[in-house]
Design an enzyme around this catalytic site. Sequence first.
Site, PDB file in Angstrom:
ATOM      1  N   SER A 188       0.773  -1.235   0.170  1.00 43.27           N
ATOM      2  CA  SER A 188      -0.067  -0.034   0.006  1.00 43.27           C
ATOM      3  C   SER A 188       0.859   1.361   0.140  1.00 43.27           C
ATOM      4  O   SER A 188       1.732   1.271   0.964  1.00 43.27           O
ATOM      5  CB  SER A 188      -0.624  -0.226   1.167  1.00 43.27           C
ATOM      6  OG  SER A 188      -1.868   1.093   1.172  1.00 43.27           O
ATOM      7  N   GLU A 189       0.756   2.061  -0.802  1.00 43.83           N
ATOM      8  CA  GLU A 189       1.951   3.276  -1.521  1.00 43.83           C
ATOM      9  C   GLU A 189       1.944   4.062  -0.409  1.00 43.83           C
ATOM     10  O   GLU A 189       3.025   5.001  -0.362  1.00 43.83           O
ATOM     11  CB  GLU A 189       1.512   3.826  -2.660  1.00 43.83           C
ATOM     12  CG  GLU A 189       0.212   4.752  -2.770  1.00 43.83           C
ATOM     13  CD  GLU A 189      -0.754   3.924  -3.509  1.00 43.83           C
ATOM     14  OE1 GLU A 189      -0.887   2.524  -3.073  1.00 43.83           O
ATOM     15  OE2 GLU A 189      -1.663   4.557  -4.054  1.00 43.83           O
TER      16      GLU A 189
END
Lengths: 239, 239, 218, 218
Positions: D46-47
């Site tokens: 998840s960035e």
Amino acid sequence: MAGFDKIVSSYEEAMAGIEDGMTVVSGGFGSCGIPENLIKEIYRKETKELTVVSNNCGIEGYGLGLLLPKRQIKKMIASYVGENGEFERQMMTGELEVELTPQGTLAEKIRAGGAGIPAFFTATGYGTLVAEGKENRRFNGREYILEESITGDFAIIKAWKADRYGNLVFRKTARNFNPLAATAGKITVVEVEEIVEVGELDPDQIHTPGIYVNRLIQGTFEKRIEQRTIQPSSATTGE
Amino acid sequence: MAGFDKIVSSYEEAMAGIEDGMTVVSGGFGSCGIPENLIKEIYRKETKELTVVSNNCGIEGYGLGLLLPKRQIKKMIASYVGENGEFERQMMTGELEVELTPQGTLAEKIRAGGAGIPAFFTATGYGTLVAEGKENRRFNGREYILEESITGDFAIIKAWKADRYGNLVFRKTARNFNPLAATAGKITVVEVEEIVEVGELDPDQIHTPGIYVNRLIQGTFEKRIEQRTIQPSSATTGE
Amino acid sequence: MALSREQIAQRVSQELQDGYYVNLGIGIPTLVANYIPENMEVMLQSENGLLGMGQYPTEETIDADLINAGKQTVTIVKGASFFDSAESFAMIRGGHVDLTVLGAFEVDTNGNIASYMIPGKLIKGMGGAMDLVAGADNIIVTMTHASKHGESKLLTNCTLPLTGKGSIKKVLTDLAFIEIKEGKFHLLERAPGVSVEEIIKLTDGELVFKGDVPEMQF
Amino acid sequence: MALSREQIAQRVSQELQDGYYVNLGIGIPTLVANYIPENMEVMLQSENGLLGMGQYPTEETIDADLINAGKQTVTIVKGASFFDSAESFAMIRGGHVDLTVLGAFEVDTNGNIASYMIPGKLIKGMGGAMDLVAGADNIIVTMTHASKHGESKLLTNCTLPLTGKGSIKKVLTDLAFIEIKEGKFHLLERAPGVSVEEIIKLTDGELVFKGDVPEMQF
């Protein structure tokens, strides 16, 4: 002897010296890991004409969204500004200037600013609106664009734990932009949940060394949740 | 199911696929935090014509210095090559090509390589031999030079602890170039002192996430000390 | 009398301020750590990845994983932190270190410095020196004023390959404390018992001064 | 019949491989996490700074400091790690993520993608999408083949501002699985019961195929 003691006694002292027209780099992603009380202090002081650098601009009445009603922000540099009606209104009417910047480019610009790198090439945004007015260059057969770094007059940071020297530890995804922003402020102000004794933090496990931190204050935090998703309901996958 | 299990069973397996003419990025600073046994394996395999990227080139008979007698290194990219007679001899006679690179620029080139940044500007080296053939550019009234990033066919890394997913923790100043090098290898090989169960490492305290690691092996280390300085003798301040 | 190495270090230590983050180069600069005033806290940065360097270890506490940039075994102080080399030079390049002290072979009136290479003779590499010189605003160069053969090291133009261009403003030699500005060496202080004439004689680049040049105080 | 959102996610999940690090965008891509094959390990990135994203939390384990890039509360799996946003995008930009799945408004035969902005209507920002699109070699775009009004989203040239240029090779719509190469859409598979003619009709850019186009298998 003051030495390396970064602790200040009030939020007023924490944000002393912030002036109209300054640039503020803020940590946080959505409502997660934002320096809530430092933002509230800017709101209270009614500092105006600010350029604010942050991944998001908060939500209405919370986080950086607090600075919108009194139009304290002149320009916003962010990757995502959705879910904030007042923001959208000010942007549409042109009251607020917005520089949309890809999230990874924004992170790297802030890191570069803190690290004395004035500019770097990235493939992100090549051939898009983001590339307009920027230099293109080919390396090893691929096209890249030149992006310049960002620094701020102030950086405002939320960390989990700190010692009074300003050594910081972040917690889970509340880390996000905070360690980068901490390096990029002429004056870096940090609010934390807990201040521990110097020597308590493992030197191998400090995320931000105190050298980047100018002022430190312990606060209490609302930590509002934007999207409260709970299992096992499959209807909460959200879009 | 292999999944994320990065553990290999032998040093031979760890360095499988390394070929003459490849580029190897190595962690370590002096003799501190070097992948001793991975280097020994390259020595054993007699791989030649290597371009090696590392802050130093070890000392005679230890570390990367092992690769000198059989002339396995064609080109060395390093910031400091002192204290190694065989190295100096090969460099003087032209048997060994050396690209001296400022330490901070070297670190940033390797980080940039791993991060998909092909080039960046830095003030370091402006107006010196390092700047020859490189672009100069002015930002905010100051001169900078353009430096290109580095990646390797292999990266060889020494960490302290790992889990089998390749999540790494480094110890004290043995960290140095290792986390950077770990991001810059097409194949990143890591040797560690201890492999712990998945879940034992605190997710907030992992220095290198396993995504960068391809192969992992547990080794035993000599950890030679270059300059054994002991207090309270003031004669040991060394120069 | 020319200052001893220890006296040079001692005079440099007078430039420290409480709360300074300082990077000390190899050689004389390292000695500065021995003269940090009692009423002052200073943190030493070592560019291999350590902020808060302490003294040398004892036989019992020696640790191969804990060295400084000179590859010497060291210890840490309370509040120290470790980081990787990119972070270390982000600190340096980004101007976060308050004071850098390093040695040199030559400096000149344009603030150029040569400190890492003598072609054909000494080619050990620049290590972190180029980054330190480019990154710091506040640098003190420590060196002997002239070679053993009486050749000045304070020149109109450096003759050796440069470590940095236009980056040096303060030089402390065994004879004098000098500021570099507007293309000239400005003599601020002289070593006790050393005359202005002696300093002029051993300074190759243009040297200027105002009125009576004070002696260094220890 | 056109695929449901869940079926699109399910078909995407067939492209997963054991040991893949995967970034799933907001919307349909998020659903892919529900269809990871039993005999396979996949780690979700998840960035916002998390590798090893788990399921949504329960009321008891919910944590405001633990969200995904869609700002939803999540949990982590064993072996997860947290990092800052620069490190997160170093992973993405540096090509370390094995597969990226994301939504789009339009794609075209040159591999261009428009997914973040409808001028005058929807200006929420690109978030991490431009980096994901530029950084990943292996991207699957999921989208409906056409709008509710029957306007194709697979075009000769995107009409909306681009998220990335020439970066898309695979598109999975509710009607078809398509590869983009040599300036054409290549029809690889069709949704069960959907004819090639229907797909052609709803594809604006040039669509080619070889022989009998197989139906997707679930």
